[in-house]
Scaffold this active site. Structure first.
Site, PDB file in Angstrom:
ATOM      1  N   ASP A 184       0.830  -1.207   0.000  1.00  0.00           N
ATOM      2  CA  ASP A 184       0.000   0.000   0.000  1.00  0.00           C
ATOM      3  C   ASP A 184       0.865   1.257   0.000  1.00  0.00           C
ATOM      4  O   ASP A 184       0.582   2.232  -0.694  1.00  0.00           O
ATOM      5  CB  ASP A 184      -0.918  -0.020   1.222  1.00  0.00           C
ATOM      6  CG  ASP A 184      -1.932   1.110   1.202  1.00  0.00           C
ATOM      7  OD1 ASP A 184      -2.333   1.536   0.094  1.00  0.00           O
ATOM      8  OD2 ASP A 184      -2.336   1.571   2.282  1.00  0.00           O
ATOM      9  N   ARG A 229     -10.197  10.254 -12.542  1.00  0.00           N
ATOM     10  CA  ARG A 229      -9.640  10.321 -11.188  1.00  0.00           C
ATOM     11  C   ARG A 229      -8.974   9.020 -10.771  1.00  0.00           C
ATOM     12  O   ARG A 229      -8.358   8.962  -9.715  1.00  0.00           O
ATOM     13  CB  ARG A 229     -10.749  10.648 -10.182  1.00  0.00           C
ATOM     14  CG  ARG A 229     -11.383  12.027 -10.323  1.00  0.00           C
ATOM     15  CD  ARG A 229     -12.472  12.183  -9.275  1.00  0.00           C
ATOM     16  NE  ARG A 229     -11.960  11.985  -7.927  1.00  0.00           N
ATOM     17  CZ  ARG A 229     -12.672  11.478  -6.920  1.00  0.00           C
ATOM     18  NH1 ARG A 229     -13.915  11.082  -7.116  1.00  0.00           N
ATOM     19  NH2 ARG A 229     -12.139  11.354  -5.722  1.00  0.00           N
ATOM     20  N   LYS A 230      -9.095   7.973 -11.578  1.00  0.00           N
ATOM     21  CA  LYS A 230      -8.611   6.653 -11.191  1.00  0.00           C
ATOM     22  C   LYS A 230      -7.198   6.389 -11.723  1.00  0.00           C
ATOM     23  O   LYS A 230      -6.908   6.637 -12.888  1.00  0.00           O
ATOM     24  CB  LYS A 230      -9.557   5.566 -11.709  1.00  0.00           C
ATOM     25  CG  LYS A 230     -10.979   5.669 -11.165  1.00  0.00           C
ATOM     26  CD  LYS A 230     -11.863   4.580 -11.752  1.00  0.00           C
ATOM     27  CE  LYS A 230     -13.280   4.671 -11.219  1.00  0.00           C
ATOM     28  NZ  LYS A 230     -14.146   3.614 -11.812  1.00  0.00           N
TER      29      LYS A 230
END
Length: 264
Positions: A184, A229-230
């Site tokens: 992450d 936005r991705k």
């Protein structure tokens, strides 16, 4: 919570500055505390202010410690990979001049917040009171030892990661949650570097082979695609020569605004 903390710290800063200005000696004090080279030195009388606000985050910022530099806990593989990528961060031309290379090392205190409009100042305020939790362990080598390099030209990112004994899950091996944390961290850093401030929307992780405690692994990230936005990123965790796959993952990150960060 972030907004409340920032408001309290900003209020404290205004109070400190207000007291000095009302005394008529704010500019004088600042000039007296500047060294000939223009660096800011804090007198002992300001220690209480430092504890409250890390005093005057702008324009006089105090460089925090960089936890992504080599230390005595780093093993030979960690140091070797660090030197390999770090040597490509700056290259020398035929004329003897130095210029940026294809890779760039990100210091440990680099935060995605600084990329937002006005985020540089807000990031400095927040960092005066907080540290990324993967850097909170004071004992060198006990937990997360890592350094991140980005290559904007090739849209790639690598992280050299050495896992300490506090990250144990299965006996003698790294906890899956610690591996997920690093994935992450690195995929989010890569997405931020390419798209500006983002938040994790989805992580899909497949564990292939356990990672021995104390070993060094390489996290390699690449951009899959961007849609509005991705930002879609993929990541592989391998041994140092990339011959063994430990974990693979894909991530989806959404671009955010300063209002999103502050809960507005």
């Amino acid at each position: 919570m972030i907004r409340t903390g920032v408001q309290q710290m900003a209020k404290g800063l205004c109070q400190i500055m207000g007291r000095e200005i009302s005394k008529g000696n704010f500019n004088t004090n600042i000039r007296q505390q500047m060294t000939p080279r223009g660096t800011f030195q804090l007198p002992w009388s300001s220690i209480n202010s430092v504890r409250t606000m890390a005093v005057l985050p702008w324009p006089f910022s105090f460089q925090p410690r960089d936890f992504s530099l080599p230390n005595l806990s780093w093993g030979s593989d960690m140091r070797r990979l660090y030197e390999h990528y770090n040597s490509q961060c700056e290259v020398e031309t035929d004329d003897g001049e130095k210029k940026w290379g294809v890779w760039r090392r990100l210091p440990s205190y680099n935060r995605s917040l600084k990329y937002a409009t006005g985020g540089v100042y807000l990031s400095k305020i927040i960092q005066s009171k907080a540290r990324l939790f993967t850097r909170n362990i004071r004992e060198q080598g006990a937990a997360f030892e890592y350094v991140v390099f980005v290559n904007k030209q090739e849209q790639k990112c690598v992280c050299v990661f050495q896992a300490g004994h506090l990250l144990e899950g299965p006996p003698g091996h790294v906890h899956g949650g610690a591996i997920a944390t690093m994935i992450d961290t690195v995929t989010g850093t890569h997405a931020t570097y390419l798209s500006g401030p983002v938040m994790t929307a989805n992580l899909n992780i497949n564990y292939r082979s356990p990672i021995p405690l104390g070993s060094t692994v390489l996290l390699t990230c690449s951009l899959d695609k961007k849609e509005g936005r991705k930002t879609f990123v993929s990541c592989q965790v391998t041994n140092t020569d990339s011959s063994k796959l430990h974990t693979e993952a894909t991530g989806l990150f959404l671009s955010i605004t300063m209002g999103d960060l502050l809960g507005g």
